[in-house]
Design a protein around this motif. Structure first.
Motif, PDB file in Angstrom:
ATOM      1  N   MET A  19       0.747  -1.132   0.029  1.00 23.80           N
ATOM      2  CA  MET A  19       0.069   0.045  -0.061  1.00 23.80           C
ATOM      3  C   MET A  19       0.986   1.357  -0.104  1.00 23.80           C
ATOM      4  SD  MET A  19      -3.127   0.763  -0.378  1.00 23.80           S
ATOM      5  CE  MET A  19      -3.643   2.380  -0.466  1.00 23.80           C
ATOM      6  N   PRO A  20       1.847   1.420   0.761  1.00 20.56           N
ATOM      7  CA  PRO A  20       2.790   2.464   0.617  1.00 20.56           C
ATOM      8  C   PRO A  20       3.682   2.890  -0.771  1.00 20.56           C
ATOM      9  CG  PRO A  20       3.622   1.118   2.569  1.00 20.56           C
ATOM     10  CD  PRO A  20       2.284   0.644   1.867  1.00 20.56           C
ATOM     11  N   GLN A  21       3.681   1.720  -1.349  1.00 20.99           N
ATOM     12  CA  GLN A  21       4.262   1.704  -2.673  1.00 20.99           C
ATOM     13  C   GLN A  21       3.200   2.353  -3.678  1.00 20.99           C
ATOM     14  OE1 GLN A  21       5.067  -0.548  -0.630  1.00 20.99           O
ATOM     15  NE2 GLN A  21       6.830  -1.778  -1.327  1.00 20.99           N
ATOM     16  N   GLU A  22       1.976   1.768  -3.333  1.00 16.99           N
ATOM     17  CA  GLU A  22       0.797   2.246  -4.257  1.00 16.99           C
ATOM     18  C   GLU A  22       0.325   3.739  -4.105  1.00 16.99           C
ATOM     19  OE1 GLU A  22      -3.851   1.072  -5.133  1.00 16.99           O
ATOM     20  OE2 GLU A  22      -2.771  -0.378  -3.878  1.00 16.99           O
ATOM     21  N   ARG A  23       0.242   4.140  -2.857  1.00 16.05           N
ATOM     22  CA  ARG A  23       0.047   5.561  -2.656  1.00 16.05           C
ATOM     23  C   ARG A  23       1.059   6.311  -3.208  1.00 16.05           C
ATOM     24  NH1 ARG A  23       0.025   6.796   3.170  1.00 16.05           N
ATOM     25  NH2 ARG A  23      -1.001   8.991   2.282  1.00 16.05           N
ATOM     26  N   LEU A  24       2.284   6.101  -3.116  1.00 17.55           N
ATOM     27  CA  LEU A  24       3.093   6.920  -3.566  1.00 17.55           C
ATOM     28  C   LEU A  24       3.600   7.006  -5.104  1.00 17.55           C
ATOM     29  CD1 LEU A  24       5.771   8.880  -3.132  1.00 17.55           C
ATOM     30  CD2 LEU A  24       7.361   6.793  -2.871  1.00 17.55           C
ATOM     31  N   ALA A  25       3.223   5.771  -5.653  1.00 14.60           N
ATOM     32  CA  ALA A  25       3.269   5.748  -7.204  1.00 14.60           C
ATOM     33  C   ALA A  25       2.043   6.673  -7.555  1.00 14.60           C
ATOM     34  CB  ALA A  25       2.889   4.501  -7.832  1.00 14.60           C
ATOM     35  N   ASP A  26       0.871   6.384  -6.991  1.00 12.16           N
ATOM     36  CA  ASP A  26      -0.344   7.253  -7.261  1.00 12.16           C
ATOM     37  C   ASP A  26      -0.091   8.989  -7.082  1.00 12.16           C
ATOM     38  OD1 ASP A  26      -1.914   4.993  -7.925  1.00 12.16           O
ATOM     39  OD2 ASP A  26      -2.809   4.938  -5.991  1.00 12.16           O
ATOM     40  N   LEU A  55       2.978  10.217  -7.343  1.00 11.76           N
ATOM     41  CA  LEU A  55       3.796  10.730  -8.203  1.00 11.76           C
ATOM     42  C   LEU A  55       3.016  10.863  -9.848  1.00 11.76           C
ATOM     43  CD1 LEU A  55       6.879   8.721  -7.496  1.00 11.76           C
ATOM     44  CD2 LEU A  55       6.612  11.178  -7.075  1.00 11.76           C
ATOM     45  N   ILE A  56       2.065   9.916 -10.025  1.00 11.51           N
ATOM     46  CA  ILE A  56       1.227  10.032 -11.295  1.00 11.51           C
ATOM     47  C   ILE A  56       0.420  11.276 -11.391  1.00 11.51           C
ATOM     48  CG2 ILE A  56      -0.552   8.857 -12.673  1.00 11.51           C
ATOM     49  CD1 ILE A  56       0.546   6.059 -11.614  1.00 11.51           C
ATOM     50  N   GLU A  57      -0.153  11.655 -10.285  1.00 10.04           N
ATOM     51  CA  GLU A  57      -0.735  12.904 -10.113  1.00 10.04           C
ATOM     52  C   GLU A  57       0.018  13.973 -10.643  1.00 10.04           C
ATOM     53  OE1 GLU A  57      -4.132  13.960  -9.373  1.00 10.04           O
ATOM     54  OE2 GLU A  57      -4.583  11.798  -9.955  1.00 10.04           O
ATOM     55  N   ILE A  58       1.138  14.135 -10.088  1.00 13.84           N
ATOM     56  CA  ILE A  58       2.253  15.210 -10.219  1.00 13.84           C
ATOM     57  C   ILE A  58       2.506  15.067 -11.751  1.00 13.84           C
ATOM     58  CG2 ILE A  58       4.506  15.868  -9.830  1.00 13.84           C
ATOM     59  CD1 ILE A  58       4.427  14.780  -6.928  1.00 13.84           C
ATOM     60  N   GLY A 118      12.802  19.222 -15.746  1.00 15.90           N
ATOM     61  CA  GLY A 118      13.105  18.052 -16.424  1.00 15.90           C
ATOM     62  C   GLY A 118      13.135  16.925 -15.795  1.00 15.90           C
ATOM     63  N   LEU A 119      11.908  16.923 -15.100  1.00 17.35           N
ATOM     64  CA  LEU A 119      11.613  15.665 -14.197  1.00 17.35           C
ATOM     65  C   LEU A 119      10.829  14.338 -14.672  1.00 17.35           C
ATOM     66  CD1 LEU A 119      10.126  17.792 -11.071  1.00 17.35           C
ATOM     67  CD2 LEU A 119      12.353  17.045 -11.497  1.00 17.35           C
ATOM     68  N   ARG A 120      10.586  14.597 -15.797  1.00 14.59           N
ATOM     69  CA  ARG A 120       9.745  13.456 -16.597  1.00 14.59           C
ATOM     70  C   ARG A 120      10.459  12.049 -16.443  1.00 14.59           C
ATOM     71  NH1 ARG A 120      10.847  11.372 -21.756  1.00 14.59           N
ATOM     72  NH2 ARG A 120       9.258  10.179 -22.678  1.00 14.59           N
ATOM     73  N   ARG A 121      11.894  12.076 -16.791  1.00 12.37           N
ATOM     74  CA  ARG A 121      12.482  10.907 -16.450  1.00 12.37           C
ATOM     75  C   ARG A 121      12.475  10.262 -14.967  1.00 12.37           C
ATOM     76  NH1 ARG A 121      15.361   7.636 -19.578  1.00 12.37           N
ATOM     77  NH2 ARG A 121      15.357   9.146 -21.497  1.00 12.37           N
ATOM     78  N   VAL A 122      12.890  11.345 -14.345  1.00 10.66           N
ATOM     79  CA  VAL A 122      12.948  10.872 -12.839  1.00 10.66           C
ATOM     80  C   VAL A 122      11.551  10.338 -12.414  1.00 10.66           C
ATOM     81  CG1 VAL A 122      13.291  11.783 -10.372  1.00 10.66           C
ATOM     82  CG2 VAL A 122      14.495  12.688 -12.430  1.00 10.66           C
ATOM     83  N   LEU A 123      10.176  11.117 -12.774  1.00 12.85           N
ATOM     84  CA  LEU A 123       9.072  10.607 -12.261  1.00 12.85           C
ATOM     85  C   LEU A 123       8.808   9.319 -13.016  1.00 12.85           C
ATOM     86  CD1 LEU A 123       6.981  13.757 -12.575  1.00 12.85           C
ATOM     87  CD2 LEU A 123       7.518  12.850 -10.300  1.00 12.85           C
ATOM     88  N   LEU A 124       9.156   8.900 -13.923  1.00 15.17           N
ATOM     89  CA  LEU A 124       8.774   7.738 -14.835  1.00 15.17           C
ATOM     90  C   LEU A 124       9.563   6.510 -14.252  1.00 15.17           C
ATOM     91  CD1 LEU A 124       8.633   8.747 -18.608  1.00 15.17           C
ATOM     92  CD2 LEU A 124       6.878   7.862 -17.050  1.00 15.17           C
ATOM     93  N   GLU A 125      10.915   6.691 -14.080  1.00 13.90           N
ATOM     94  CA  GLU A 125      11.694   5.804 -13.233  1.00 13.90           C
ATOM     95  C   GLU A 125      11.124   5.450 -12.098  1.00 13.90           C
ATOM     96  OE1 GLU A 125      15.683   7.137 -13.532  1.00 13.90           O
ATOM     97  OE2 GLU A 125      16.156   6.707 -15.655  1.00 13.90           O
TER      98      GLU A 125
END
Length: 593
Positions: free
Chosen positions: A190-197, A199-202, A216-223
């Protein structure tokens, strides 16, 4: 005890949502559950009557078959729309109850604790599974009815055959164990899911799009998102593989045992120990038993999910009850006579290692305006939250006219309060509602809303809207209008003016997005409103600002530093003292020069 409470909560929520529909659906489910095995019994009677040439047995068999067909037809026509409607009512009830419980928690502690936030998020995200609770409850009742009927028929052939459905329940065990393993994997990730969600929102939110592209945060966020999801999938797939192996092995064993039972009953019939009707009954019940146990095995997931969802809901209700400040029953005063006193107040946020406030002593006379100043992190906003009773102090007391604030009913206290915050909410509603919710009791009073708009300096914003106060705000809606940060802030300020004569007016940098001149004009209006409130209710105004040209109009200026009060006095007194306030004032004045 808790299991009984969860079960009672499940049943009561289902029947409270749609009592009449649930009663009708329960009767129909019971009739349909009996219909299929009853028809099988009717066929066995028909076969026995034909082989033994007994007309009464033939007639009974035909009557049971026709009756079963009629019940099945009625159930197919009526039961489905009744169950769907009951399920929709159930879903509506669950979401209304969740909203009522979560918003009914008077404090903000649950938002500051990561463990509680995770559980609250899980409750909200899985709430829809409680919404199907009525359907699962009806299915469970029907399954129990069907199981009892099938066991009775098998037992009438030979008691040994009762072991077959019981052995089939091993599939339920395997499905339950697999489901528990998969559910545990979901909760662990659940913590990973919340954080991933998040980051997707961001990544997709227009409000963050500018900084995402500039830095230039695109790659950082995707990774980061990919790594979090890969970790989740690894754990979830491992749990699914374990579940598949266990369930497959149990199903193979059950199938072999049932085949052996069918062969055994045929041999007994050839030896004259069973009738032809018995053989037909067992043969026809075999797929029903398999379907029954398989259905239970497949739906044990939903049973488990509903039970777990109601378990979390029960936890939320108990948490809300424990944090409801039920002992705070003293009504708030209608008028302040002496004022607010803080005695050795200390506060630490849940889970924090150090206190934000410590040893705070302050007396604010009724009818006064007090300004809180100091560097970021000094504890100003935390003090404002304590005065609004979003939290209780971890040490010390806050007294209102000599009464401990922790004993005053929070809703009663906040009903006499108005507030404007730097981190205001952009309520994407109709414009008049955005302002009107500042005083829900007068939300439909157009004159009051217009007066608040005028006092909040939002007239020019309203004038620029295509339909004035009837304009939908927010680009997410059809014909919705987006506002600038300053325009949204004007509406937030107008909202704070809806309550005309509050006992406590909290202004935590509500004009940060405005220029100094506009801020000064607004604070003059706030000062006028504060004087009116002070004359009638003894109202106190608490102002947080970094602009010293604004705070100098306060009766009392409180200088905070590292969670403590360092200086108290008027503007002139603090300048003459030559302390921290004088130093900060001079730095800001020099910057303007």
């Amino acid at each position: 005890m808790r299991s009984l409470r969860i079960g009672a909560l499940w049943v009561s929520t289902s029947f409270r949502a749609a009592p009449l529909l649930m009663v009708i659906a329960t009767v129909l489910v019971a009739l349909r559950a009996v219909a299929a095995p009853a028809q099988t019994f009717g066929i066995s009677l028909l076969v026995e009557g034909l082989t033994a040439d007994r007309s009464a047995t033939i007639t009974a068999g035909i009557a049971i078959i026709v009756g079963g067909l009629a019940v099945s037809f009625l159930g197919d026509v009526v039961a489905w729309p009744v169950q769907v409607t009951a399920e929709e009512r159930m879903a509506g009830r669950v979401h209304a109850d969740l909203l009522d419980v979560t918003t009914g928690i008077p404090g903000l502690t649950q938002h500051e604790r990561a463990d509680v936030s995770d559980r609250l998020e899980f409750v909200r995200e899985r709430a829809w599974k409680m919404g199907v609770g009525s359907e699962v409850l009806l299915w469970l009742f029907g399954t129990v009815t069907n199981t009892v009927t099938v066991l009775s028929l098998l037992g009438s052939v030979h008691p040994v055959l009762l072991l077959l459905p019981l052995l089939g329940m091993s599939r339920v065990w395997s499905a339950y164990q697999g489901n528990m393993r998969e559910q545990q994997a979901h909760e662990d990730t659940m913590p990973q899911e919340r954080l991933a969600d998040r980051l997707i929102e961001i990544a997709k939110d227009p409000r963050t799009g500018l900084e995402v592209r500039v830095f230039g945060l695109r790659r950082v966020l995707l990774e980061r998102i990919t790594a979090l999801q890969a970790e989740r999938f690894r754990l979830l797939v491992a749990a699914a593989r374990w579940s598949g192996k266990v369930d497959g092995g149990v199903r193979l064993l059950f199938g072999l045992l049932y085949a052996a039972a069918v062969v055994w009953i045929v041999i007994r019939a050839r030896n004259g120990q069973q009738t032809a009707g018995d053989v037909v009954l067992v043969l026809l019940l075999a797929p029903q038993v398999d379907q029954m146990t398989g259905g239970i095995a497949q739906n044990v997931y939903w049973i488990g999910e509903v039970v777990r969802s109601f378990s979390r809901y029960d936890w939320l209700r108990e948490y809300a009850k424990a944090n409801s400040w039920r002992r705070s029953r003293t009504p708030a005063p209608r008028r302040l006579t002496t004022g607010i006193e803080l005695r050795d107040v200390g506060f630490a946020y849940p889970g924090a290692e150090s206190a934000v406030l410590s040893g705070v002593n302050l007396t604010v006379p009724a009818g006064s305006a007090v300004a809180l100043v100091g560097e970021n992190g000094a504890g100003k906003t935390t003090l404002v939250k304590l005065l609004a009773r979003m939290y209780d102090p971890t040490s010390g007391q806050i007294l209102v006219d000599g009464v401990d604030l922790s004993t005053i009913e929070p809703g009663s206290w906040r009903a006499g309060m108005a507030a404007g915050f730097q981190d205001f909410v952009k309520f994407e509603l109709i414009a008049r509602e955005v302002v009107g919710i500042g005083d829900v009791g007068r939300m439909g009073d157009v004159t009051a809303v217009q007066a608040a708009v005028r006092r909040g300096g939002a007239e020019s914003v309203v004038a620029g809207l295509p339909r004035g106060l009837d304009t939908q705000l927010g680009k997410k809606f059809t014909d919705g209008v987006e506002l600038s940060g300053g325009q949204w802030q004007r509406f937030a300020l107008a909202r704070a003016f809806m309550r005309e004569k509050p006992m406590l007016l909290l202004l935590d940098e509500p004009t940060a997005a405005l220029d100094p001149e506009a801020e000064h004009r607004l604070y003059e209006q706030y000062a006028t409103a504060a004087r009116d409130a002070a004359a009638e209710t003894g109202g106190i105004t608490v102002l947080v600002s970094h602009r010293f040209s604004t705070v100098r109009m306060a009766d009392l200026i409180v200088v905070m530093h590292h969670g403590r009060i360092e200086e108290v006095g008027s503007h002139e007194e603090l300048l003459a003292a030559g302390g921290r306030y004088a130093e900060l004032f001079e730095l800001q004045a020099r910057a303007y020069r």
